[in-house]
Design an enzyme around this catalytic site. Structure first.
Site, PDB file in Angstrom:
ATOM      1  N   ASP A  38      11.211   1.192  39.760  1.00  0.00           N
ATOM      2  CA  ASP A  38      10.247   0.594  38.842  1.00  0.00           C
ATOM      3  C   ASP A  38       9.150  -0.066  39.668  1.00  0.00           C
ATOM      4  OD1 ASP A  38       9.079  -1.265  36.687  1.00  0.00           O
ATOM      5  OD2 ASP A  38      10.732  -0.339  35.587  1.00  0.00           O
ATOM      6  N   ASP A  60       5.599   2.921  41.958  1.00  0.00           N
ATOM      7  CA  ASP A  60       4.481   2.992  41.020  1.00  0.00           C
ATOM      8  C   ASP A  60       4.212   4.464  40.781  1.00  0.00           C
ATOM      9  OD1 ASP A  60       2.057   3.095  39.675  1.00  0.00           O
ATOM     10  OD2 ASP A  60       1.050   1.642  40.972  1.00  0.00           O
ATOM     11  N   VAL A  61       4.574   4.962  39.606  1.00  0.00           N
ATOM     12  CA  VAL A  61       4.519   6.407  39.370  1.00  0.00           C
ATOM     13  C   VAL A  61       3.102   6.957  39.348  1.00  0.00           C
ATOM     14  CG1 VAL A  61       6.729   6.452  38.148  1.00  0.00           C
ATOM     15  CG2 VAL A  61       4.590   6.162  36.844  1.00  0.00           C
ATOM     16  N   ASN A  87      11.223   8.574  33.320  1.00  0.00           N
ATOM     17  CA  ASN A  87      11.215   7.817  32.075  1.00  0.00           C
ATOM     18  C   ASN A  87      10.055   6.826  31.956  1.00  0.00           C
ATOM     19  OD1 ASN A  87      12.661   6.445  29.635  1.00  0.00           O
ATOM     20  ND2 ASN A  87      12.410   4.793  31.144  1.00  0.00           N
ATOM     21  N   TYR A 160      -1.498   8.619  23.749  1.00  0.00           N
ATOM     22  CA  TYR A 160      -0.042   8.650  23.924  1.00  0.00           C
ATOM     23  C   TYR A 160       0.525   9.988  23.464  1.00  0.00           C
ATOM     24  CZ  TYR A 160       4.854   7.225  23.666  1.00  0.00           C
ATOM     25  OH  TYR A 160       6.218   7.145  23.836  1.00  0.00           O
ATOM     26  N   LYS A 164       2.448  12.819  25.893  1.00  0.00           N
ATOM     27  CA  LYS A 164       3.824  13.267  25.702  1.00  0.00           C
ATOM     28  C   LYS A 164       3.893  14.769  25.414  1.00  0.00           C
ATOM     29  CE  LYS A 164       6.087   9.496  26.486  1.00  0.00           C
ATOM     30  NZ  LYS A 164       7.036   9.390  27.618  1.00  0.00           N
ATOM     31  N   THR A 195      12.502  -1.348  21.981  1.00  0.00           N
ATOM     32  CA  THR A 195      12.481  -1.810  23.359  1.00  0.00           C
ATOM     33  C   THR A 195      11.248  -2.695  23.530  1.00  0.00           C
ATOM     34  OG1 THR A 195      11.047  -0.054  24.227  1.00  0.00           O
ATOM     35  CG2 THR A 195      13.415   0.442  24.061  1.00  0.00           C
TER      36      THR A 195
END
Length: 255
Positions: A38, A60-61, A87, A160, A164, A195
């Site tokens: 993460d 850091d993706v 994820n 978003y 996806k 979440t």
């Protein structure tokens, strides 16, 4: 809890909270050696407390150097990486919008994290898993998708939803390209799952009721609802599953 992932090594991104943390913790309970990755290293370190064999790394993706360094850190000891869960993601409530009202920077930020971040995570996962033989051959890569990438559920979330949908397409392409290496790549599509990512909905009674009303099973999802399918796809029971979409959305996309 069983030992369905005994002997496997897994890396989960976005593992400091939410679905990522739940899945990584479940993997550890199933016998895997788990890397909690993460950008929030403190959160990841807190998540691995009291989990023997689990480690936290900063990733850091959106930054390929950070992604590369995290994989190098994990692979330093020469042990194989069997499972990667891509994820990490963002949903910019109050900023994402129908396309005519969407700011370019919101689009770019969402795509950067959700789609480019998945691309970089999967790219380096494939590099870590190719060219292996025997019992260490191949591996399982699991990406977190969304109903918004399948139907009109996210009509007010242009960036978003598009990000996806891109993840779903990426999974199909990578699955086809690397099946010969024994690498399986699948998408898990959670429904509305409560979440920290969705407090804008869960904290608003009307918004929450509206989205739950569109879920045939009649309730919100929890991170625990997603763990089981992730364990299945990570393990040997799913050895013939690749390029597929596994929906855990309470029936939302069946309508």
């Amino acid at each position: 809890m069983g030992e369905r992932l005994h002997g496997k090594r897994a890396l989960v991104t976005g593992a400091a909270s939410g679905i990522g943390r739940a899945v990584a913790t479940r993997f550890a309970a199933e016998g895997a050696q788990v890397v909690f990755a993460d950008r929030d290293l403190i959160g990841a370190e807190q998540a691995v407390q009291d989990l023997p064999g689990a480690v936290a790394v900063r990733m850091d993706v959106t930054d390929e150097d950070s992604v590369r360094a995290a994989y190098e850190q994990v692979l330093t000891d020469g042990a194989p990486l069997d499972v990667v869960v891509a994820n990490a993601g963002v949903q910019l409530f109050g900023q994402d919008a129908p396309i005519a009202d969407l700011d370019l920077e919101v689009w770019r930020r969402t795509i950067e994290v959700n789609l480019t971040g998945t691309f970089l995570t999967v790219k380096h996962a494939v590099r870590a898993m190719t060219g292996r033989s025997g019992a260490n051959r191949g591996g399982s890569i699991i990406c977190t998708g969304s109903p918004t990438g399948l139907n009109g559920e996210g009509r007010d979330f242009t960036a978003y939803s598009s990000s996806k949908a891109g993840v779903h397409g990426l999974v199909r392409t990578v699955a086809a390209a690397y099946a010969h290496e024994g690498i399986r790549v699948n998408t898990v599509v959670p429904g509305y799952t409560e979440t920290p990512l969705v407090t804008a909905i869960s904290g608003d009674e009307a918004s929450r009721a509206a989205i739950v009303s569109r879920t045939p099973l009649g309730r919100a999802g929890t991170p625990a609802d997603v763990e089981g399918i992730m364990v299945y796809l990570a393990g040997d029971e799913a050895s013939f599953a690749t390029g597929a979409i596994f929906r855990v959305d309470g029936g939302m996309t069946s309508l």
